[in-house]
Design a protein around this motif. Structure first.
Motif, short mmCIF file in Angstrom:
data_model
loop_
_atom_site.label_atom_id
_atom_site.label_comp_id
_atom_site.label_asym_id
_atom_site.label_seq_id
_atom_site.Cartn_x
_atom_site.Cartn_y
_atom_site.Cartn_z
N ARG A 118 0.75 -1.21 0.12
CA ARG A 118 0.00 -0.12 -0.02
C ARG A 118 0.85 1.27 -0.21
N ASP A 174 -4.63 7.85 9.16
CA ASP A 174 -4.00 9.12 9.62
C ASP A 174 -2.85 8.79 10.32
N ASN A 206 1.32 2.82 -3.70
CA ASN A 206 0.35 3.75 -4.31
C ASN A 206 -0.21 4.67 -3.57
N ARG A 246 -2.15 7.09 -8.59
CA ARG A 246 -2.83 5.71 -8.30
C ARG A 246 -3.47 5.46 -9.97
N ALA A 247 -3.49 6.46 -10.47
CA ALA A 247 -3.96 6.26 -12.00
C ALA A 247 -2.92 5.24 -12.73
N VAL A 290 -0.57 3.56 -10.88
CA VAL A 290 -0.12 2.48 -9.99
C VAL A 290 -1.79 1.87 -9.53
N GLY A 291 -2.37 0.93 -10.43
CA GLY A 291 -3.65 0.49 -10.03
C GLY A 291 -3.60 -0.53 -8.85
N MET A 292 -4.64 -0.60 -8.16
CA MET A 292 -4.82 -1.88 -7.25
C MET A 292 -6.12 -2.63 -7.20
N LEU A 329 -10.73 5.02 -4.54
CA LEU A 329 -9.33 5.64 -4.25
C LEU A 329 -8.24 4.74 -5.08
N GLY A 330 -8.60 3.72 -5.27
CA GLY A 330 -7.46 2.58 -5.84
C GLY A 330 -7.59 2.79 -7.34
N VAL A 331 -8.77 3.31 -8.05
CA VAL A 331 -8.59 3.76 -9.36
C VAL A 331 -8.38 5.06 -9.65
N GLY A 332 -8.02 5.90 -8.45
CA GLY A 332 -7.44 7.22 -8.92
C GLY A 332 -8.37 8.12 -8.62
N ALA A 333 -9.58 8.05 -7.95
CA ALA A 333 -10.57 9.01 -7.60
C ALA A 333 -9.95 9.85 -6.67
N SER A 334 -10.16 11.06 -6.65
CA SER A 334 -9.77 11.95 -5.54
C SER A 334 -10.75 11.77 -4.17
N MET A 348 -1.73 4.18 -0.83
CA MET A 348 -3.07 4.16 -0.03
C MET A 348 -2.84 4.21 1.30
N VAL A 376 -3.54 11.04 -6.28
CA VAL A 376 -4.46 10.77 -7.47
C VAL A 376 -3.85 10.35 -8.70
N PHE A 433 -7.98 -5.43 -4.60
CA PHE A 433 -7.96 -5.56 -3.08
C PHE A 433 -8.46 -7.00 -3.11
#
Lengths: 265, 450
Positions: free
Chosen positions: A61, A71, A64, A97-98, A100-102, B334-339, A66, A94, A104
């Motif tokens: 994590r 916090d 990317n 993460r586009a 480096v996809g994930m 969030l994983g696909v890059g959404a804010s 995550m 943001v 779960f």
């Protein structure tokens, strides 16, 4: 260990995609990741194995960012994607993460249609100009995720109505749709039955052609089946990182050997 | 604990499954007792509900019926239009005092014509049978169409509240000895007129749509204008409380860092939900009326006060709804890059919508039935007799609200007001029921399964 097919495990590229140096992760007062150095290769499947709580998911994590959503989590050290520090102040997670996809552990499709699930990423990143292009991206992504033939007649049915394995492949299609360069998978098969697992594993091998894949898994057999490189984590340390063949046949660290032979874990 | 420790040591006396041992019997008995207690509790609750509903309906249903007197009124030109020119300005000079004797005389004529036997022979004796509003009703008709002067026109006028209550069984002969508003002879006449079809009951539209009336005209009072007041207040509450409440909850739940300050805010919001509503009323009086100089008795101020009161309810239910959305959905986005904001507005909020809407409607329903804060900002004392001029005027022109109106009626002496108080409660309950049904429908409609 007989069921592990250890053929064709040669790494096909030497391009380094992600470089991690001296990575430390703290959760509040807990030091979860200690001094991890790793080079993740392009067009390669890299597996992270290790007992529960060893920090393999946490490290994944970090790749990317995550962990930013937690916090109390603090990440130190250098993680570079194509030579660029991803924890640089100028980097927007943001955009990262586009790239480096994930995927779960539990399949988590949006409660929307199959089409909308896949189209969401391209839409928010503005990757397509019109509907036709978007349709094409959705189709390509579903094909890459080996799901197209099963869902092409019901693209507008809810994604949550699919079976567990199909849902996970839908999540892979969704991650693939933004054309990432790296695909992170956090125990993608742990909620699936053996048949669905086999399908997803086959898919992971195909994805290697286009992406650098990093997979966290509890199953050593799975790591042996799908990966070319394996990293063994133990108690927050990266104990050993090498070609999968070598890790499973001739590990250099005694802890690795104990783990893969089932003596610790 | 006692189950486990007292008999835990030894083996059961019998091994056969067909024979229950003492412990199992005791366990089953205590389970049965608990079930019986639960059923009893629900039964008591239901019984009280039924008693409540029966009382409300039996007391209030008569408010929807009203007694009318059908009487042909001769509109003599000699009195109504002395100059004989049918000039509207001149016609206006004839006050209701001019019309009153005309109506009373017409009713007396009708009584004689119907063949009723009575000692009441003077026009003034008819005064107690008809509503004080009759004169203005006839005068309005004449002013609207002066050509009817000189003819006999059939009017359907309100019976007085005593006649109405007598026919509904609220006023009894043996109780009216000291009542100067009606006499036994008049009641005898009422019985005969009812048989003759001159006095009859009809549906009381004026109760639902009309304005409140003074103590002397209980038969004319309606809840319609205060319904408008309530409507305007709810509009203010909806427009202010929903966006503010939802925005505050989204910020607190999804964006705010978890630290001392947000903890403090959280505790305060929870406590605000439990603050007595009259406290909000006095706050409204101090801030909105005395400091900001907003008009007294205005639905705008009422709405603002109720907004303050509803906000905690909406915030708490919205936060609960947001919390109930599985974190995996946020991760997926969030994983696909959404804010963060995209993940909240595209995925979390739609999933939380049913909960938010339900909370909002429950909050609105609570606000709709609230009376105490309205006492302090002057929405109880004021009786609006006219509907507001235009939509915007409705926010600032003095008005009352449904629960305040009910409270007002319940204080008054006339039995017609008493039944109106219950009738008002029926209308209020219908509104609350309607809102709850809307909440259920919305929840069903927006509910998504995953």
């Amino acid at each position: 260990m007989e069921d592990m097919s250890l053929t064709e495990r040669a790494v096909t590229t030497d391009d380094i995609k992600i470089t991690a140096r001296n990575v430390q992760v703290h959760y509040g007062d807990t030091h979860a990741i200690k001094d991890v150095d790793v080079d993740i290769l392009d067009k390669t499947v890299t597996a992270f194995i290790g007992p529960s709580g060893c920090g393999k998911s946490t490290f994944l994590r970090c790749l990317n960012r995550m962990n930013d959503t937690i916090d109390i989590c603090r990440v130190e050290g250098d993680i570079k994607l194509d030579g660029e520090d991803i924890y640089d102040k100028r980097v927007d997670p943001v955009q990262l993460r586009a790239k480096v996809g994930m995927v779960f552990q539990k399949p988590n499709p949006f409660p929307k249609s199959i089409y909308d699930n896949v189209a969401y990423g391209p839409k928010i990143h503005g990757l397509t100009k019109n509907k036709a292009e978007l349709d094409q991206v959705v189709e390509d992504s579903l094909r890459k995720a080996a799901l197209w033939n099963e869902v092409k007649d019901r693209l507008h049915a809810p994604g949550t109505g699919l079976s567990g394995g199909q849902q996970q492949r839908l999540c892979i299609a969704r991650a693939v749709a933004t054309s990432p360069e790296v695909l992170l998978m956090d125990e993608p098969c742990s909620a699936l039955d053996p048949i669905a697992t086999a399908q997803v594993e086959e898919l992971i091998d195909e994805l290697r052609a286009n992406f650098s894949v990093v997979i966290v898994t509890h199953s050593m057999q799975q790591a042996a089946r799908v990966s070319q490189k394996t990293a063994f984590f133990h108690l927050g340390n990266l104990v050993e990182y090498d070609d999968t063949d070598k890790i499973f046949t001739n590990p250099s660290d005694s802890r690795t050997e104990s783990y893969i032979t089932g003596r610790i874990g | 604990m006692s189950d486990a420790t007292q008999h835990g040591a030894g083996q059961p006396a019998t091994r056969s499954l067909h024979h229950l041992d003492a412990r199992t019997k005791r366990r089953n008995a205590s389970e049965k007792r608990f079930k019986a207690l639960g059923i009893g509790a629900i039964g008591i609750g239901l019984a009280f509900l039924v008693i409540l509903l029966v009382t409300i309906v039996s007391n209030g249903a008569t408010a929807f019926q009203q007694t009318f007197v059908e009487v042909p009124v001769y509109l003599g030109a000699a009195k109504l239009d002395k100059k004989g020119n049918r000039d509207p300005e001149d016609l206006k000079k004839a006050t209701t005092f001019t019309y009153k004797p005309l109506i009373e005389q017409s009713l007396l004529d009708a009584v004689e014509k119907s063949g009723a036997t009575t000692d009441l022979a003077k026009a003034k004796d008819m005064k107690n049978l008809i509503s004080a509003s009759a004169a203005s009703q006839v005068r309005d008709a004449v002013l609207a169409d002066p050509s009817i002067i000189g003819t006999t026109v059939d009017f359907k006028i309100l019976a007085s509240s005593r006649v109405d209550s007598y026919l509904k069984g609220r006023v009894h002969r043996d109780e009216i000895a000291k009542d100067k508003n009606i006499t036994v002879a008049q009641l005898d006449l009422v019985d005969q007129l009812r048989d003759a079809g001159i006095i009859h009951k009809g549906f009381n539209w004026a109760f639902i749509f009309g304005a409140d009336a003074s103590d002397s005209r209980a038969e004319q009072a309606g809840i319609g204008i205060s319904m408008l007041g309530s409507f305007y207040m709810m509009l203010v509450v909806l427009v202010l409380a929903l966006p503010i409440g939802v925005a505050a909850s989204i910020y607190l739940e999804e964006f705010a860092p978890k630290n001392r300050i947000t903890d403090l805010i959280e505790v305060n919001i929870s406590n605000l939900a439990a603050v007595p509503s009259i406290v909000f009323g006095i706050l409204g009086l101090a801030v909105f009326i005395q400091f900001a100089h907003l008009p007294q008795s205005a639905p705008l101020v009422g709405g603002l006060v109720l907004t303050l009161m509803t906000l905690p309810t909406i915030i708490i239910s919205t936060r609960a709804a947001l919390k109930a959305v599985p974190p995996s959905i946020r991760d997926a986005a969030l994983g696909v890059g959404a804010s963060k904001m995209q993940s909240v507005f595209h995925h979390v909020l739609p999933l939380a919508m049913p909960g938010i809407l339900t909370g909002t409607i429950i909050g609105l329903a609570q606000a709709l039935g609230e009376t105490a804060p309205l006492l302090l900002i002057g929405m109880v004392g004021y009786i609006a007799t006219n509907s507001p001029d235009g939509f915007l005027d409705g926010f600032v022109s003095p008005n009352s609200a449904m629960p305040a109106q009910i409270y007002e009626w319940a204080k008054r002496a006339d039995p017609a007001f008493y039944e109106r108080a219950w009738g008002g409660i029926i209308i209020l309950l219908i509104f609350l029921l309607g809102m709850n049904i809307i909440a259920i429908i919305l929840r069903r409609k927006f509910e998504r399964r995953w």
